[in-house]
Design a protein around this motif. Structure first.
Motif, PDB file in Angstrom:
ATOM      1  N   TYR B  12       0.395 -38.291 -22.706  1.00  0.00           N
ATOM      2  CA  TYR B  12       1.362 -38.102 -23.797  1.00  0.00           C
ATOM      3  C   TYR B  12       2.499 -39.121 -23.701  1.00  0.00           C
ATOM      4  CZ  TYR B  12      -1.204 -34.014 -25.432  1.00  0.00           C
ATOM      5  OH  TYR B  12      -2.186 -33.183 -25.937  1.00  0.00           O
ATOM      6  N   GLN B  55      -7.360 -26.607 -15.531  1.00  0.00           N
ATOM      7  CA  GLN B  55      -8.101 -25.770 -16.457  1.00  0.00           C
ATOM      8  C   GLN B  55      -8.993 -26.630 -17.338  1.00  0.00           C
ATOM      9  OE1 GLN B  55      -5.068 -23.761 -18.622  1.00  0.00           O
ATOM     10  NE2 GLN B  55      -4.052 -23.017 -16.778  1.00  0.00           N
ATOM     11  N   GLN B  57     -10.747 -25.905 -19.936  1.00  0.00           N
ATOM     12  CA  GLN B  57     -10.554 -25.732 -21.383  1.00  0.00           C
ATOM     13  C   GLN B  57      -9.379 -26.546 -21.876  1.00  0.00           C
ATOM     14  OE1 GLN B  57     -10.406 -23.357 -19.040  1.00  0.00           O
ATOM     15  NE2 GLN B  57     -10.575 -21.315 -19.952  1.00  0.00           N
ATOM     16  N   LYS B  58      -8.291 -26.539 -21.071  1.00  0.00           N
ATOM     17  CA  LYS B  58      -7.081 -27.223 -21.509  1.00  0.00           C
ATOM     18  C   LYS B  58      -7.322 -28.725 -21.542  1.00  0.00           C
ATOM     19  CE  LYS B  58      -2.126 -26.794 -21.131  1.00  0.00           C
ATOM     20  NZ  LYS B  58      -1.070 -25.915 -20.613  1.00  0.00           N
ATOM     21  N   ARG B  60     -10.128 -30.295 -21.945  1.00  0.00           N
ATOM     22  CA  ARG B  60     -11.006 -30.603 -23.083  1.00  0.00           C
ATOM     23  C   ARG B  60     -10.180 -30.639 -24.368  1.00  0.00           C
ATOM     24  NH1 ARG B  60     -15.078 -27.208 -21.603  1.00  0.00           N
ATOM     25  NH2 ARG B  60     -14.122 -25.529 -22.776  1.00  0.00           N
ATOM     26  N   TYR B  61      -9.282 -29.669 -24.519  1.00  0.00           N
ATOM     27  CA  TYR B  61      -8.433 -29.648 -25.710  1.00  0.00           C
ATOM     28  C   TYR B  61      -7.506 -30.859 -25.762  1.00  0.00           C
ATOM     29  CZ  TYR B  61      -4.824 -28.661 -29.030  1.00  0.00           C
ATOM     30  OH  TYR B  61      -3.954 -28.783 -30.090  1.00  0.00           O
ATOM     31  N   ARG B  64      -9.157 -33.888 -27.120  1.00  0.00           N
ATOM     32  CA  ARG B  64      -9.361 -33.777 -28.578  1.00  0.00           C
ATOM     33  C   ARG B  64      -8.031 -34.020 -29.297  1.00  0.00           C
ATOM     34  NH1 ARG B  64     -11.440 -35.289 -32.325  1.00  0.00           N
ATOM     35  NH2 ARG B  64     -11.516 -34.103 -34.261  1.00  0.00           N
ATOM     36  N   ASP B  65      -6.970 -33.411 -28.769  1.00  0.00           N
ATOM     37  CA  ASP B  65      -5.637 -33.570 -29.357  1.00  0.00           C
ATOM     38  C   ASP B  65      -5.222 -35.045 -29.327  1.00  0.00           C
ATOM     39  OD1 ASP B  65      -3.208 -32.346 -30.461  1.00  0.00           O
ATOM     40  OD2 ASP B  65      -2.262 -32.860 -28.549  1.00  0.00           O
ATOM     41  N   ARG B  68      -6.918 -37.051 -32.014  1.00  0.00           N
ATOM     42  CA  ARG B  68      -6.311 -36.825 -33.334  1.00  0.00           C
ATOM     43  C   ARG B  68      -4.960 -37.498 -33.453  1.00  0.00           C
ATOM     44  NH1 ARG B  68      -7.923 -30.638 -33.203  1.00  0.00           N
ATOM     45  NH2 ARG B  68      -5.866 -30.544 -32.237  1.00  0.00           N
ATOM     46  N   ARG B  69      -4.119 -37.408 -32.391  1.00  0.00           N
ATOM     47  CA  ARG B  69      -2.784 -38.034 -32.463  1.00  0.00           C
ATOM     48  C   ARG B  69      -2.910 -39.546 -32.576  1.00  0.00           C
ATOM     49  NH1 ARG B  69      -0.340 -34.718 -34.729  1.00  0.00           N
ATOM     50  NH2 ARG B  69       1.620 -35.802 -34.424  1.00  0.00           N
ATOM     51  N   TRP B 180      11.316 -32.493 -24.549  1.00  0.00           N
ATOM     52  CA  TRP B 180      10.086 -32.697 -23.766  1.00  0.00           C
ATOM     53  C   TRP B 180       8.893 -32.906 -24.681  1.00  0.00           C
ATOM     54  CZ3 TRP B 180       6.434 -28.331 -22.437  1.00  0.00           C
ATOM     55  CH2 TRP B 180       5.361 -28.789 -21.670  1.00  0.00           C
ATOM     56  N   ASP B 183       5.817 -34.876 -29.016  1.00  0.00           N
ATOM     57  CA  ASP B 183       6.088 -34.110 -30.243  1.00  0.00           C
ATOM     58  C   ASP B 183       7.572 -33.972 -30.540  1.00  0.00           C
ATOM     59  OD1 ASP B 183       3.425 -33.573 -30.827  1.00  0.00           O
ATOM     60  OD2 ASP B 183       3.397 -31.777 -29.573  1.00  0.00           O
ATOM     61  N   ARG B 184       8.438 -34.233 -29.554  1.00  0.00           N
ATOM     62  CA  ARG B 184       9.869 -34.084 -29.795  1.00  0.00           C
ATOM     63  C   ARG B 184      10.592 -35.427 -29.899  1.00  0.00           C
ATOM     64  NH1 ARG B 184       8.251 -30.076 -30.989  1.00  0.00           N
ATOM     65  NH2 ARG B 184       8.652 -27.948 -30.211  1.00  0.00           N
TER      66      ARG B 184
END
Lengths: 198, 198
Positions: B12, B55, B57-58, B60-61, B64-65, B68-69, B180, B183-184
């Motif tokens: 990020y 994790q 799942q996290k 993997r997400y 994907r995120d 998209r970003r 943080w 996104d901010r």
């Protein structure tokens, strides 16, 4: 159609519960309300409770972030003196009422009790008062909410959340596409209304 | 002025490194580049490495995120085959060059090696090539970057991040106000240019 997975104890779910119905109306999207319990999910991931509680710095930041977001969205906000609050009863009622026209208003009122009035949301009296204010048969709904079948249905819904790869709330699905966090609600809406390429 | 705390290993942070200079120019805001190391911060919070790795799942997400970003921001993106990558050498060079006009371009090139070309970013050859492409004296800069004094300065900067309550990256400060996550970034910019009430 957008599937909206949330927990009444989750502060970022509060933001989305308050915003989603108006946003969906504007976009012509149907909301499917999917209450579930974050507690079992967090425990399966190795956390005792909300991951925010594990780190004092992070929790302090989250409350500051919430104050700013609520200011931006024009929502009331009080740092909850109990966090995360038990949210089983309102989740059970939401599971019953998920297809009803009153569900959005019910969820908003419960969320405001938690994050604006700073009061518990899991008592039968509290939930009965909300249902009553909405002109609904509170006793009948509570009785059905507390039935073994509905209790089992909420367990099954939480198990389904886990099997979908949900690790936090709010989480949105548009088909198989997953969006995590109130910060992605607008993206999820845009995805739900994208032109289908041929 | 906006303080920009980031780690070259953080995906990020990649988004913010690529975006911040153009955004700051548009807003008339000065960026102060604050490289630091997330590893010691995560370990002090009880994580062995990136919390995303804990994790499946996290993680993997998150990929994907990110796809998209990057699509939304028109940035190249490749899921890194090593994550998080060691980022000590580019952080040391950034610490040296934080006040120089080439720092933004240096950081963007290093980030693209990690998250677009999917290659390691901690080798002296790799960093020398980036400096060379920017017309800078690579050998001299690397020698200063590797000096004990500069090594100590990066430790001190990371300790300062911890003392400021930083628990992840990217993190932005405008005065005492902390933001943080990529996104901010827009909120932080808006805060940096808010009218001062009298």
């Amino acid at each position: 159609m957008i599937e909206f997975w949330f927990d009444f104890g989750s502060n970022y779910s509060y933001l989305s519960v308050m915003r989603i119905e108006a946003l969906a109306r504007r976009h012509g999207v149907t909301v499917t309300w999917r209450p579930f319990l974050l507690g079992p999910i967090f425990r399966s991931l190795g956390w005792e409770s909300s991951p925010f509680l594990a780190q004092a710095q992070k929790l302090r930041y989250v409350w500051r972030d919430m104050a700013r977001r609520c200011d931006a969205y024009d929502l009331p906000w009080t740092v909850p003196t109990t966090f995360p609050r038990r949210s089983i009863l309102p989740a059970r009622v939401t599971l019953l009422g998920a297809g009803e026209p009153w569900i959005g208003e019910f969820c908003r009122q419960v969320m405001q009790i938690n994050f604006a009035a700073d009061r518990d949301i899991d008592g039968a009296d509290t939930i009965a008062r909300v249902l009553d204010r909405l002109g609904l048969p509170a006793n009948d709904l509570l009785e059905r909410a507390l039935s073994p079948a509905n209790k089992e249905a909420l367990h099954a819904q939480t198990a389904r959340a886990a099997s979908l790869g949900i690790f936090g709330a709010p989480t949105f699905f548009v088909g198989d596409e997953m969006f995590w966090g109130d910060d992605r609600l607008d993206d999820a809406m845009a995805f739900a209304t994208r032109p289908i390429s041929s």
